[in-house]
Motif scaffolding. Structure first.
Motif, mmCIF file in Angstrom:
data_model
loop_
_atom_site.group_PDB
_atom_site.id
_atom_site.type_symbol
_atom_site.label_atom_id
_atom_site.label_comp_id
_atom_site.label_asym_id
_atom_site.label_seq_id
_atom_site.Cartn_x
_atom_site.Cartn_y
_atom_site.Cartn_z
ATOM 1 N N VAL A 1 30.580 31.823 43.759
ATOM 2 C CA VAL A 1 31.980 32.246 43.749
ATOM 3 C C VAL A 1 32.566 32.007 42.366
ATOM 4 O O VAL A 1 32.210 31.036 41.684
ATOM 5 C CB VAL A 1 32.792 31.490 44.833
ATOM 6 C CG1 VAL A 1 32.766 29.989 44.593
ATOM 7 C CG2 VAL A 1 34.243 31.982 44.887
ATOM 8 N N SER A 2 33.438 32.924 41.916
ATOM 9 C CA SER A 2 34.171 32.679 40.676
ATOM 10 C C SER A 2 35.604 33.172 40.836
ATOM 11 O O SER A 2 35.859 34.135 41.563
ATOM 12 C CB SER A 2 33.486 33.357 39.497
ATOM 13 O OG SER A 2 33.416 34.742 39.718
ATOM 14 N N ASP B 1 45.105 36.538 41.164
ATOM 15 C CA ASP B 1 43.810 36.115 40.646
ATOM 16 C C ASP B 1 42.728 37.041 41.197
ATOM 17 O O ASP B 1 42.847 37.569 42.295
ATOM 18 C CB ASP B 1 43.493 34.682 41.097
ATOM 19 C CG ASP B 1 44.408 33.667 40.434
ATOM 20 O OD1 ASP B 1 45.106 34.045 39.473
ATOM 21 O OD2 ASP B 1 44.413 32.511 40.882
ATOM 22 N N ARG B 2 41.677 37.190 40.384
ATOM 23 C CA ARG B 2 40.535 37.998 40.832
ATOM 24 C C ARG B 2 39.445 37.043 41.308
ATOM 25 O O ARG B 2 39.054 36.138 40.571
ATOM 26 C CB ARG B 2 40.044 38.852 39.661
ATOM 27 C CG ARG B 2 39.014 39.875 39.999
ATOM 28 C CD ARG B 2 39.076 41.032 38.965
ATOM 29 N NE ARG B 2 39.279 40.536 37.603
ATOM 30 C CZ ARG B 2 38.288 40.283 36.737
ATOM 31 N NH1 ARG B 2 37.043 40.486 37.084
ATOM 32 N NH2 ARG B 2 38.567 39.864 35.530
ATOM 33 N N ASP C 1 41.407 43.811 50.996
ATOM 34 C CA ASP C 1 40.594 44.954 50.597
ATOM 35 C C ASP C 1 39.694 44.537 49.443
ATOM 36 O O ASP C 1 40.182 44.158 48.380
ATOM 37 C CB ASP C 1 41.496 46.106 50.133
ATOM 38 C CG ASP C 1 42.323 46.652 51.288
ATOM 39 O OD1 ASP C 1 41.727 46.901 52.356
ATOM 40 O OD2 ASP C 1 43.548 46.806 51.122
ATOM 41 N N ALA C 2 38.378 44.601 49.699
ATOM 42 C CA ALA C 2 37.427 44.191 48.660
ATOM 43 C C ALA C 2 36.535 45.359 48.299
ATOM 44 O O ALA C 2 36.431 46.334 49.038
ATOM 45 C CB ALA C 2 36.596 43.008 49.150
ATOM 46 N N GLY C 3 35.912 45.272 47.123
ATOM 47 C CA GLY C 3 34.936 46.277 46.705
ATOM 48 C C GLY C 3 33.872 45.590 45.877
ATOM 49 O O GLY C 3 34.025 44.419 45.518
ATOM 50 N N VAL C 4 32.802 46.322 45.578
ATOM 51 C CA VAL C 4 31.750 45.727 44.742
ATOM 52 C C VAL C 4 31.971 46.145 43.285
ATOM 53 O O VAL C 4 32.027 47.337 42.979
ATOM 54 C CB VAL C 4 30.350 46.162 45.223
ATOM 55 C CG1 VAL C 4 29.266 45.559 44.323
ATOM 56 C CG2 VAL C 4 30.132 45.738 46.670
ATOM 57 N N HIS C 5 32.190 45.153 42.395
ATOM 58 C CA HIS C 5 32.317 45.401 40.952
ATOM 59 C C HIS C 5 31.414 44.422 40.215
ATOM 60 O O HIS C 5 31.359 43.242 40.580
ATOM 61 C CB HIS C 5 33.761 45.198 40.482
ATOM 62 C CG HIS C 5 34.705 46.219 41.042
ATOM 63 N ND1 HIS C 5 34.761 47.505 40.569
ATOM 64 C CD2 HIS C 5 35.589 46.138 42.064
ATOM 65 C CE1 HIS C 5 35.664 48.184 41.274
ATOM 66 N NE2 HIS C 5 36.181 47.377 42.179
ATOM 67 N N ASP C 6 30.754 44.883 39.179
ATOM 68 C CA ASP C 6 29.832 44.038 38.397
ATOM 69 C C ASP C 6 28.858 43.289 39.312
ATOM 70 O O ASP C 6 28.555 42.115 39.095
ATOM 71 C CB ASP C 6 30.602 43.005 37.550
ATOM 72 C CG ASP C 6 31.696 43.647 36.724
ATOM 73 O OD1 ASP C 6 31.475 44.770 36.251
ATOM 74 O OD2 ASP C 6 32.766 43.017 36.577
ATOM 75 N N GLY C 7 28.402 43.927 40.374
ATOM 76 C CA GLY C 7 27.402 43.327 41.244
ATOM 77 C C GLY C 7 27.922 42.225 42.150
ATOM 78 O O GLY C 7 27.132 41.484 42.742
ATOM 79 N N VAL D 1 31.091 41.031 45.181
ATOM 80 C CA VAL D 1 32.208 41.438 46.041
ATOM 81 C C VAL D 1 33.491 40.903 45.409
ATOM 82 O O VAL D 1 33.612 39.698 45.158
ATOM 83 C CB VAL D 1 32.026 40.890 47.470
ATOM 84 C CG1 VAL D 1 33.252 41.224 48.322
ATOM 85 C CG2 VAL D 1 30.766 41.469 48.097
ATOM 86 N N THR D 2 34.424 41.808 45.127
ATOM 87 C CA THR D 2 35.591 41.461 44.302
ATOM 88 C C THR D 2 36.881 41.784 45.047
ATOM 89 O O THR D 2 36.997 42.836 45.665
ATOM 90 C CB THR D 2 35.553 42.286 42.998
ATOM 91 O OG1 THR D 2 34.293 42.088 42.358
ATOM 92 C CG2 THR D 2 36.674 41.877 42.043
ATOM 93 N N PHE D 3 37.843 40.863 44.978
ATOM 94 C CA PHE D 3 39.152 41.119 45.586
ATOM 95 C C PHE D 3 40.200 40.265 44.886
ATOM 96 O O PHE D 3 39.865 39.375 44.096
ATOM 97 C CB PHE D 3 39.135 40.835 47.093
ATOM 98 C CG PHE D 3 38.629 39.470 47.446
ATOM 99 C CD1 PHE D 3 37.271 39.233 47.597
ATOM 100 C CD2 PHE D 3 39.516 38.413 47.614
ATOM 101 C CE1 PHE D 3 36.804 37.962 47.915
ATOM 102 C CE2 PHE D 3 39.064 37.143 47.929
ATOM 103 C CZ PHE D 3 37.700 36.915 48.074
ATOM 104 N N ALA D 4 41.477 40.570 45.151
ATOM 105 C CA ALA D 4 42.577 39.872 44.474
ATOM 106 C C ALA D 4 43.394 39.081 45.494
ATOM 107 O O ALA D 4 43.686 39.573 46.583
ATOM 108 C CB ALA D 4 43.474 40.873 43.763
#
Ligand code: ATP
Ligand code: MG
Length: 324
Positions: A284-285, A228-229, A251-257, A259-262
């Protein structure tokens, strides 16, 4: 016996290798989807399976017959709805269908009943005496589907049955297709580049640059991505990324504004995240893998990127289609 059997099928136009050796089977009664961006080779494959063009390599059987050696037998057993419309707009809806029935040698005594049956299915029986030129794009598409079914084919080929239609008409057309699989003994082979439509198929082949990248059920394809993302909003993204690494080894990064991780299970992870991150989280989503993620995973680009990559001529074709 399988409805469609394809072995190392190829088609080249000069230097352009439109289809580069695809192999797959479609089981009797299955709804099978070809999913891929513009220019992937979907229509070319359908044209070979429907005996409209000859392969430059490989073999294919449809309804038990060879597409090169037994063209007439193949044609008698298939229905085809082309990507581009092929109705006679100066004829009425019924005249279009009667003409088709004659071409396919549907017995005269059976035509009337069958005509009513297929036109009722696509809700056009009341409009049977109207000229096709007075029909909307969605009505024309529905009539083409009815025509494809008129001679009770064993295998129905639908090349992008819903492109350029509004969401309501698209869902109506999917309603007919779902009804078909319950009421008729039929196998459906379709192409699409709408991810949400591919979900209706029993199995999907993802095709890119003339090659099949993967074949499986939509569920299995999504499960193969596995994760899941999760996206979170915080007041300090860099601190959040550092804390995710330090406390959860993620390991996270910034995507679409955001903080995103799986993670394997987003819903189970989120409570732990709130308890353990040590930073305020303002939003959170959690996203389950989609077929978009599947496409991205197997081809390295999103289906949109892949389409934008294709030539200007192709984009012009798309615009023409959307205007239809
Ligand atoms: N008659 C032809 N002559 C030359 N090249 C062709 C011909 N038909 C198709 N091609 C090329 O073969 C490739 C595959 O085309 P095809 O129409 O099968 O793609 P598609 O997956 O159906 O795309 P779309 O989603 O745009 O309908 C493209 O590069 C196209 O330019
Ligand atoms: Mg096509």
């Amino acid at each position: 016996m399988n409805a469609v059997e394809v072995t190392d099928l190829k088609k080249s136009y000069g230097k352009v290798e439109a289809v580069r050796g695809v192999s797959f089977d479609v089981a009797h009664g299955e709804v099978f989807g070809f999913l891929g961006p513009n220019g992937a080779g979907k229509s070319t494959t359908i044209s070979m399976l429907c005996t409209l063009i000859n392969p430059t390599g490989g073999r294919a059987r449809v309804a038990g017959h060879d597409v090169v050696g037994e063209r007439d037998e193949v044609r008698r057993n298939i229905g085809l709805v082309f990507q581009d419309p092929t109705l006679d707009s100066y004829l009425t809806a019924e005249q279009n269908l009667r003409f088709h029935a004659e071409l396919y040698g549907v017995p005269k005594s059976a035509v009337g009943d069958r005509l009513k049956q297929v036109m009722e299915m696509v809700a056009l029986w009341d409009r049977r005496d109207s000229k096709v030129s007075t029909f909307s794009g969605g009505m024309k598409r529905r009539l083409e589907i009815a025509r494809g079914l008129l001679h009770s084919p064993r295998v129905l080929f639908l090349d992008e049955p819903t492109v350029g239609l509004d969401p309501q008409t698209r869902s109506a057309i999917w309603g007919y297709i779902n009804k078909l699989r319950r009421t008729e003994d039929i196998t459906i082979f379709m192409t699409t580049h709408y991810m949400d439509e591919a979900e209706y198929c029993d199995r999907i082949a993802i095709i890119d640059h003339g090659e099949i990248v993967v074949i499986d059920s939509p569920e299995a394809l999504k499960a193969s991505i596995g994760k899941d993302r999760v996206q979170i909003h915080t007041s300090d993204d860099q601190a959040a990324i550092a804390a995710l690494k330090e406390r959860f080894d993620l390991d996270a990064g910034v995507h679409d504004g955001a903080v995103t991780f799986a993670v394997a299970s987003g819903e189970e992870f989120v409570p732990k995240l709130f308890a353990g991150l040590g930073l305020p989280i303002t939003g959170v989503s959690v996203h389950r893998p989609t077929l978009d993620d599947v496409f991205m995973n197997y081809t390295g680009s999103t289906i949109r990127d892949a389409e934008e990559e294709s030539s200007g001529g192709m984009n012009q074709m798309m615009r023409a289609r959307l205007r239809r």
